[in-house]
Design an enzyme around this catalytic site. Structure first.
Site, PDB file in Angstrom:
ATOM      1  N   ARG A   1      71.714  10.285  78.379  1.00 12.46           N
ATOM      2  CA  ARG A   1      72.171  10.244  76.992  1.00 12.46           C
ATOM      3  C   ARG A   1      71.078   9.782  76.040  1.00 12.46           C
ATOM      4  O   ARG A   1      71.330   9.554  74.856  1.00 12.46           O
ATOM      5  CB  ARG A   1      73.364   9.320  76.881  1.00 12.46           C
ATOM      6  CG  ARG A   1      74.550   9.893  77.676  1.00 12.46           C
ATOM      7  CD  ARG A   1      75.622   9.025  77.471  1.00 12.46           C
ATOM      8  NE  ARG A   1      76.885   9.279  78.090  1.00 12.46           N
ATOM      9  CZ  ARG A   1      77.842   8.376  77.971  1.00 12.46           C
ATOM     10  NH1 ARG A   1      77.612   7.266  77.285  1.00 12.46           N
ATOM     11  NH2 ARG A   1      79.002   8.580  78.520  1.00 12.46           N
TER      12      ARG A   1
ATOM     13  N   HIS B   1      63.679  16.266  83.916  1.00  9.40           N
ATOM     14  CA  HIS B   1      64.588  16.909  82.952  1.00  9.40           C
ATOM     15  C   HIS B   1      64.753  15.974  81.753  1.00  9.40           C
ATOM     16  O   HIS B   1      65.047  14.796  81.922  1.00  9.40           O
ATOM     17  CB  HIS B   1      65.938  17.181  83.631  1.00  9.40           C
ATOM     18  CG  HIS B   1      66.830  18.134  82.894  1.00  9.40           C
ATOM     19  ND1 HIS B   1      67.183  17.955  81.577  1.00  9.40           N
ATOM     20  CD2 HIS B   1      67.430  19.287  83.286  1.00  9.40           C
ATOM     21  CE1 HIS B   1      67.967  18.963  81.194  1.00  9.40           C
ATOM     22  NE2 HIS B   1      68.132  19.790  82.216  1.00  9.40           N
TER      23      HIS B   1
ATOM     24  N   TYR C   1      69.996  15.016  77.841  1.00  9.66           N
ATOM     25  CA  TYR C   1      70.845  16.043  77.220  1.00  9.66           C
ATOM     26  C   TYR C   1      71.028  15.866  75.720  1.00  9.66           C
ATOM     27  O   TYR C   1      71.320  16.818  75.009  1.00  9.66           O
ATOM     28  CB  TYR C   1      72.248  16.013  77.853  1.00  9.66           C
ATOM     29  CG  TYR C   1      72.319  16.646  79.205  1.00  9.66           C
ATOM     30  CD1 TYR C   1      71.574  17.775  79.501  1.00  9.66           C
ATOM     31  CD2 TYR C   1      73.155  16.117  80.186  1.00  9.66           C
ATOM     32  CE1 TYR C   1      71.648  18.366  80.748  1.00  9.66           C
ATOM     33  CE2 TYR C   1      73.234  16.705  81.435  1.00  9.66           C
ATOM     34  CZ  TYR C   1      72.479  17.822  81.710  1.00  9.66           C
ATOM     35  OH  TYR C   1      72.561  18.405  82.940  1.00  9.66           O
TER      36      TYR C   1
ATOM     37  N   HIS D   1      66.150  21.620  77.174  1.00  7.87           N
ATOM     38  CA  HIS D   1      67.022  22.621  76.563  1.00  7.87           C
ATOM     39  C   HIS D   1      66.496  22.886  75.156  1.00  7.87           C
ATOM     40  O   HIS D   1      66.313  21.934  74.396  1.00  7.87           O
ATOM     41  CB  HIS D   1      68.458  22.089  76.467  1.00  7.87           C
ATOM     42  CG  HIS D   1      69.100  21.828  77.801  1.00  7.87           C
ATOM     43  ND1 HIS D   1      70.362  21.310  77.928  1.00  7.87           N
ATOM     44  CD2 HIS D   1      68.646  22.033  79.061  1.00  7.87           C
ATOM     45  CE1 HIS D   1      70.660  21.213  79.225  1.00  7.87           C
ATOM     46  NE2 HIS D   1      69.629  21.631  79.926  1.00  7.87           N
TER      47      HIS D   1
ATOM     48  N   GLU E   1      64.471  25.919  79.348  1.00  9.04           N
ATOM     49  CA  GLU E   1      65.551  26.328  80.250  1.00  9.04           C
ATOM     50  C   GLU E   1      66.367  27.456  79.635  1.00  9.04           C
ATOM     51  O   GLU E   1      66.684  27.427  78.442  1.00  9.04           O
ATOM     52  CB  GLU E   1      66.450  25.125  80.572  1.00  9.04           C
ATOM     53  CG  GLU E   1      67.564  25.486  81.562  1.00  9.04           C
ATOM     54  CD  GLU E   1      68.291  24.276  82.140  1.00  9.04           C
ATOM     55  OE1 GLU E   1      67.897  23.128  81.858  1.00  9.04           O
ATOM     56  OE2 GLU E   1      69.271  24.508  82.870  1.00  9.04           O
TER      57      GLU E   1
ATOM     58  N   ASP F   1      68.159  29.105  85.018  1.00 12.69           N
ATOM     59  CA  ASP F   1      69.356  28.483  85.588  1.00 12.69           C
ATOM     60  C   ASP F   1      70.345  29.591  85.928  1.00 12.69           C
ATOM     61  O   ASP F   1      70.791  30.318  85.039  1.00 12.69           O
ATOM     62  CB  ASP F   1      69.937  27.491  84.569  1.00 12.69           C
ATOM     63  CG  ASP F   1      71.092  26.677  85.129  1.00 12.69           C
ATOM     64  OD1 ASP F   1      72.034  27.270  85.694  1.00 12.69           O
ATOM     65  OD2 ASP F   1      71.065  25.436  84.992  1.00 12.69           O
TER      66      ASP F   1
ATOM     67  N   HIS G   1      73.652  29.403  84.077  1.00 15.35           N
ATOM     68  CA  HIS G   1      73.506  29.690  82.644  1.00 15.35           C
ATOM     69  C   HIS G   1      73.276  31.174  82.369  1.00 15.35           C
ATOM     70  O   HIS G   1      73.886  31.736  81.455  1.00 15.35           O
ATOM     71  CB  HIS G   1      72.336  28.889  82.050  1.00 15.35           C
ATOM     72  CG  HIS G   1      72.522  27.410  82.106  1.00 15.35           C
ATOM     73  ND1 HIS G   1      71.570  26.530  81.660  1.00 15.35           N
ATOM     74  CD2 HIS G   1      73.544  26.647  82.570  1.00 15.35           C
ATOM     75  CE1 HIS G   1      72.000  25.288  81.837  1.00 15.35           C
ATOM     76  NE2 HIS G   1      73.187  25.339  82.391  1.00 15.35           N
TER      77      HIS G   1
ATOM     78  N   HIS H   1      66.972  26.725  88.562  1.00 12.29           N
ATOM     79  CA  HIS H   1      68.121  25.850  88.771  1.00 12.29           C
ATOM     80  C   HIS H   1      69.154  26.678  89.501  1.00 12.29           C
ATOM     81  O   HIS H   1      69.651  27.669  88.947  1.00 12.29           O
ATOM     82  CB  HIS H   1      68.691  25.379  87.427  1.00 12.29           C
ATOM     83  CG  HIS H   1      67.922  24.260  86.804  1.00 12.29           C
ATOM     84  ND1 HIS H   1      68.073  23.918  85.471  1.00 12.29           N
ATOM     85  CD2 HIS H   1      67.020  23.392  87.333  1.00 12.29           C
ATOM     86  CE1 HIS H   1      67.276  22.877  85.215  1.00 12.29           C
ATOM     87  NE2 HIS H   1      66.636  22.552  86.324  1.00 12.29           N
TER      88      HIS H   1
ATOM     89  N   ASP I   1      78.917  27.436  80.739  1.00  5.30           N
ATOM     90  CA  ASP I   1      78.056  26.405  81.319  1.00  5.30           C
ATOM     91  C   ASP I   1      78.832  25.303  82.039  1.00  5.30           C
ATOM     92  O   ASP I   1      78.792  24.144  81.633  1.00  5.30           O
ATOM     93  CB  ASP I   1      77.126  25.803  80.258  1.00  5.30           C
ATOM     94  CG  ASP I   1      76.113  24.842  80.869  1.00  5.30           C
ATOM     95  OD1 ASP I   1      76.071  24.689  82.102  1.00  5.30           O
ATOM     96  OD2 ASP I   1      75.365  24.235  80.089  1.00  5.30           O
TER      97      ASP I   1
ATOM     98  N   HIS J   1      78.915  24.102  86.002  1.00  2.95           N
ATOM     99  CA  HIS J   1      78.342  24.374  87.324  1.00  2.95           C
ATOM    100  C   HIS J   1      79.393  24.220  88.416  1.00  2.95           C
ATOM    101  O   HIS J   1      80.265  23.369  88.317  1.00  2.95           O
ATOM    102  CB  HIS J   1      77.184  23.414  87.612  1.00  2.95           C
ATOM    103  CG  HIS J   1      76.097  23.459  86.585  1.00  2.95           C
ATOM    104  ND1 HIS J   1      74.922  22.793  86.727  1.00  2.95           N
ATOM    105  CD2 HIS J   1      75.999  24.102  85.391  1.00  2.95           C
ATOM    106  CE1 HIS J   1      74.144  23.011  85.678  1.00  2.95           C
ATOM    107  NE2 HIS J   1      74.784  23.798  84.844  1.00  2.95           N
TER     108      HIS J   1
ATOM    109  N   GLU K   1      71.839  21.724  90.935  1.00  4.39           N
ATOM    110  CA  GLU K   1      72.491  20.847  89.942  1.00  4.39           C
ATOM    111  C   GLU K   1      73.996  21.043  90.057  1.00  4.39           C
ATOM    112  O   GLU K   1      74.704  21.199  89.060  1.00  4.39           O
ATOM    113  CB  GLU K   1      72.068  21.220  88.527  1.00  4.39           C
ATOM    114  CG  GLU K   1      70.589  21.182  88.237  1.00  4.39           C
ATOM    115  CD  GLU K   1      70.276  21.688  86.844  1.00  4.39           C
ATOM    116  OE1 GLU K   1      70.696  22.809  86.498  1.00  4.39           O
ATOM    117  OE2 GLU K   1      69.629  20.935  86.100  1.00  4.39           O
TER     118      GLU K   1
HETATM  119 ZN    ZN Z   1      74.172  23.680  82.822  1.00  2.00          ZN
HETATM  120 FE    FE Z   2      70.111  23.695  84.546  1.00  2.00          FE
HETATM  121 FE    FE Z   3      69.460  21.603  82.041  1.00  4.36          FE
END
Ligand code: ZN
Ligand code: FE
Ligand code: FE
Length: 276
Positions: free
Chosen positions: A37, A67, A70, A107, A142, A176, A179, A211, A224, A226, A256
């Protein structure tokens, strides 16, 4: 041999991630650079980083993938969010030099009603300020599912970002599977076609990581979410074609999926068993 790992918690440092990865048959791993976060990052222990570099060299590890949190949004409408994003990513890239020669995935962000052109301009502007000629890290864009106003669900958008960067040799792409399938690229019915399209628009030499995730939602859903390997709409047969595709040979794959360590271990064993 398939180069594969999964997402791990970095709360106990690099060596702990190395040991966890090795314990489940992985030869790479992904981790968040800091609390997903956002917020302040814990200091890196140089001795831990050095020990991990040696461990990875001794145990046949390939490049690891950091990564970004987010909450970052390089093309946010609010300037304070963009500034926070830029400072965080610049700091992450400095910290990445404790483990040189690896990769950093982010992202591209959500343009929130500013439009795709404005979004792409903000993203390239930020990259042009934070990428440095002397950095050893490759920064990966990504591929996104196209949820809301997400930038990067079309290969053309990623190409435009790369084209807008002066130091584009520092950039690559992380594909990904969840995605792109959610985003409308049919990797189940036409993997060859999707990879040919990637090559035509971006160039396969930019593809640096995968990914590898199944998806809870049907083709083109732009959702999105997973799913575990083989339990979603992509399915084991498609993953078999993915891990064996000549265009993807040698790339590092990162799980992931919704799993704990033992579940990741089972998925790694499954994917390895699919390799011809
Ligand atoms: Zn995702
Ligand atoms: Fe991903
Ligand atoms: Fe990601």
């Amino acid at each position: 041999m398939l180069n594969i790992g999964c997402h791990l918690s970095n709360s106990k440092g690099y060596m702990n991630m190395c040991r966890e990865a090795a314990s489940i048959g992985a030869n790479t791993f992904q981790f968040f650079t800091r609390n997903p976060r956002g917020g302040a990052a814990k200091d890196i222990d140089p001795a831990d980083a050095a020990e991990a570099r040696q461990f990875m060299a001794d145990n046949g590890f390939v490049k690891i993938l950091a990564h970004a949190p987010y909450t970052l949004n390089p093309c946010a409408a609010r300037p304070e969010v963009r500034e926070f994003t830029e400072n965080t990513m610049a700091d992450d890239l400095r910290r990445m030099e404790f483990t040189p020669g690896n990769m950093y995935n982010f992202h591209p962000g959500s343009h929130v009603e500013q439009g795709i052109d404005a979004g792409i301009e903000l993203i390239t502007g930020m990259l042009n300020r934070i990428l440095r000629p002397e950095q050893s890290t490759t920064v990966l864009l990504e591929t996104m599912s196209g949820k809301g106003s997400e930038v990067g669900s079309r290969f053309e958008e990623l190409r435009r970002i790369i084209d807008g960067c002066e130091l584009s040799d520092k950039l690559g792409v992380c594909l990904d599977t969840c995605h792109v399938f959610d985003g409308g690229y049919d990797i189940v019915g036409d993997l060859d076609g999707v990879l040919a399209e990637f090559d035509r628009v971006i160039g396969l030499e930019r593809l640096r990581a995968i990914h590898i995730n199944d998806t809870k939602n049907p083709f083109g859903s732009h959702k999105d979410r997973h799913e575990k390997i083989g339990e979603g709409y992509i399915g084991v047969d498609a993953f078999c074609r993915i891990v064996n595709h000549p265009a993807l040979k040698g790339l590092p794959f990162f799980l992931e999926t919704p799993n704990e360590l033992d579940g990741y271990g089972r998925e790694i064993a499954l994917l390895r068993s699919l390799c011809k």
